[in-house]
Design an enzyme around this catalytic site. Sequence first.
Site, PDB file in Angstrom:
ATOM      1  N   PHE A  14       0.833  -1.213   0.000  1.00  0.00           N
ATOM      2  CA  PHE A  14       0.000   0.000   0.000  1.00  0.00           C
ATOM      3  C   PHE A  14       0.866   1.261   0.000  1.00  0.00           C
ATOM      4  CE2 PHE A  14      -2.326   2.768   3.299  1.00  0.00           C
ATOM      5  CZ  PHE A  14      -2.935   3.560   2.341  1.00  0.00           C
ATOM      6  N   ILE A  15       1.550   1.533   1.086  1.00  0.00           N
ATOM      7  CA  ILE A  15       2.320   2.791   1.169  1.00  0.00           C
ATOM      8  C   ILE A  15       3.527   2.738   0.236  1.00  0.00           C
ATOM      9  CG2 ILE A  15       3.582   4.354   2.708  1.00  0.00           C
ATOM     10  CD1 ILE A  15       1.921   3.142   5.036  1.00  0.00           C
ATOM     11  N   ALA A  85       9.070  -2.822   3.804  1.00  0.00           N
ATOM     12  CA  ALA A  85       8.560  -4.202   3.803  1.00  0.00           C
ATOM     13  C   ALA A  85       8.282  -4.640   5.234  1.00  0.00           C
ATOM     14  CB  ALA A  85       9.581  -5.134   3.156  1.00  0.00           C
ATOM     15  N   THR A 103       9.706 -11.303   9.696  1.00  0.00           N
ATOM     16  CA  THR A 103       9.817 -10.249   8.665  1.00  0.00           C
ATOM     17  C   THR A 103      10.272  -8.920   9.268  1.00  0.00           C
ATOM     18  OG1 THR A 103       8.156 -11.286   7.283  1.00  0.00           O
ATOM     19  CG2 THR A 103       8.503  -8.941   6.946  1.00  0.00           C
ATOM     20  N   ASP A 134       3.408   4.913  14.548  1.00  0.00           N
ATOM     21  CA  ASP A 134       3.141   5.547  15.850  1.00  0.00           C
ATOM     22  C   ASP A 134       2.782   4.502  16.921  1.00  0.00           C
ATOM     23  OD1 ASP A 134       0.622   4.824  14.914  1.00  0.00           O
ATOM     24  OD2 ASP A 134      -0.295   6.804  15.179  1.00  0.00           O
ATOM     25  N   GLU A 135       2.471   3.253  16.458  1.00  0.00           N
ATOM     26  CA  GLU A 135       2.026   2.241  17.435  1.00  0.00           C
ATOM     27  C   GLU A 135       3.131   1.836  18.401  1.00  0.00           C
ATOM     28  OE1 GLU A 135      -0.452  -0.912  16.093  1.00  0.00           O
ATOM     29  OE2 GLU A 135      -1.457   0.331  14.608  1.00  0.00           O
ATOM     30  N   SER A 159       3.184  -4.170  16.944  1.00  0.00           N
ATOM     31  CA  SER A 159       3.909  -2.961  17.362  1.00  0.00           C
ATOM     32  C   SER A 159       5.189  -3.319  18.110  1.00  0.00           C
ATOM     33  CB  SER A 159       3.017  -2.021  18.168  1.00  0.00           C
ATOM     34  OG  SER A 159       2.400  -2.672  19.238  1.00  0.00           O
ATOM     35  N   LYS A 162       7.720  -3.901  15.427  1.00  0.00           N
ATOM     36  CA  LYS A 162       8.164  -2.643  14.819  1.00  0.00           C
ATOM     37  C   LYS A 162       9.078  -1.889  15.794  1.00  0.00           C
ATOM     38  CE  LYS A 162       7.220  -1.016  11.330  1.00  0.00           C
ATOM     39  NZ  LYS A 162       7.812  -1.157   9.960  1.00  0.00           N
ATOM     40  N   LYS A 197      -7.903  -3.772   6.302  1.00  0.00           N
ATOM     41  CA  LYS A 197      -7.809  -2.635   7.219  1.00  0.00           C
ATOM     42  C   LYS A 197      -9.138  -1.887   7.226  1.00  0.00           C
ATOM     43  CE  LYS A 197      -3.353  -3.612   7.530  1.00  0.00           C
ATOM     44  NZ  LYS A 197      -2.287  -3.079   6.714  1.00  0.00           N
ATOM     45  N   PRO A 213     -17.978  -4.605  10.441  1.00  0.00           N
ATOM     46  CA  PRO A 213     -17.586  -5.041  11.780  1.00  0.00           C
ATOM     47  C   PRO A 213     -16.846  -3.945  12.552  1.00  0.00           C
ATOM     48  CG  PRO A 213     -16.131  -6.017  10.128  1.00  0.00           C
ATOM     49  CD  PRO A 213     -17.102  -5.152   9.393  1.00  0.00           C
TER      50      PRO A 213
END
Length: 351
Positions: A14-15, A85, A103, A134-135, A159, A162, A197, A213
């Site tokens: 996506f990004i 990635a 990953t 930010d998470e 998170s 990351k 998402k 949902p």
Amino acid sequence: MDKKTIIITGGAGFIGSHVVREFVKNYPEYLIINLDSLTYAGNLENLTDIENSPNYRFIKADITDEKRIDEIFETHRPDGVIHLAAESHVDRSISSPLEFVKTNVLGTVNLLNSARKIWGNNFEGKRFHHVSTDEVYGALGETGIFTEETSYDPHSPYSASKASSDHFVRAYGDTYGLPYVITNCSNNYGPNHFPEKLIPLCINNIIHKRPLPVYGEGLNTRDWLYVIDHAKAIDLVFHKGKNAENYNVGGFNEWKNIDLVRELCRQMDQKLGRQKGESEELITFVKDRPGHDLRYAIDATKINSELGWKPSVTFEEGLSKTIDWYLENQDWLEKVTSGDYMNYYRKHYSI
Ligand code: NAD
Ligand code: DAU
């Protein structure tokens, strides 16, 4: 003009696809190498408009494959790495945490090692840009805001992985002098967002009149930024950010989930010529996400005052453009939601 070779990892996602496009278009003198293993989230169709550009090249490779990553770095000798990635979906990290460690942590360390090997001690004109979230800062209550000084306090396996990768990048800077920058961005939305998402999932379900949902009571809050503004922030920080620093990137645009889903319903009823209130009836409150962070909010003052970045697209405009893109690209939606997606969907949501 500086000639540079830049490896962008995760460029089919996506990004990443928006970052690749930004760089291919803005820097004809660079060679942009998109390195991606094409997981369920990676899709080269995101890049058909630039795939034949002379300054673009795609390499299918897995960042967890140490030998292959070394070979690619040895062959192409990149001046810069922009690392996106990752396994990126919090819900998937709750059911398969080890995939995220592999990953997001191991993959990042492989890239750092390969960069070190080819750069040696000559870091002139070199940079490793790590794209983070930010998470890593954890969750806010009703008030407060994440600054670059906020301590890390991750809660989900995503998170935590990351945060760990951010620590490794800093450790390589401190220990080996590897030049780096980190960006910590809030929730992105826009075209090519995988429909697991919240925003694209709801758009897809509204199109098909399926339940929407909403976890818990829908009171969790996220700060939404249009993806192209994130890509522009990455371009700025990669070129002008201070070495060994991190920059928060955010939209100054907080929405409670339930209000956001209602807004999507409102705009889509209008665009699809449905009765006012029709799609809201699809809203279904479901079991909450375990460890669900209540609120994220980014203070993006540093990138604004040091580099002049600010969001260029208002949320109203961005959301409308995003819905239009999905309505015009329903074949893309069909393709990415066939096969494995439906297995995931049925397993995760029993609605
Ligand atoms: P995404 O899931 O859409 O795309 C991830 C890409 O990485 C895919 O193209 C996938 O094929 C590739 N990939 C995954 N594992 C790989 C591997 N082992 N080797 C090579 N390629 C691999 O993710 P996204 O939402 O575009 O996020 C990109 C980055 O930005 C991630 O690092 C994420 O943590 C970060 N980020 C995302 C958001 C957001 O709102 N989506 C916000 C802030 C930061
Ligand atoms: O903040 C940045 C992060 O934003 C990125 O680092 C992640 O890669 C990205 O996936 C995103 O994480 P979130 O968990 O915030 O995004 P998601 O779209 O999964 O969920 C947004 C909010 O909506 C969250 O509070 C959970 C809720 N939600 C999500 C889904 C998928 C629902 O209520 N229902 C859903 O079906």
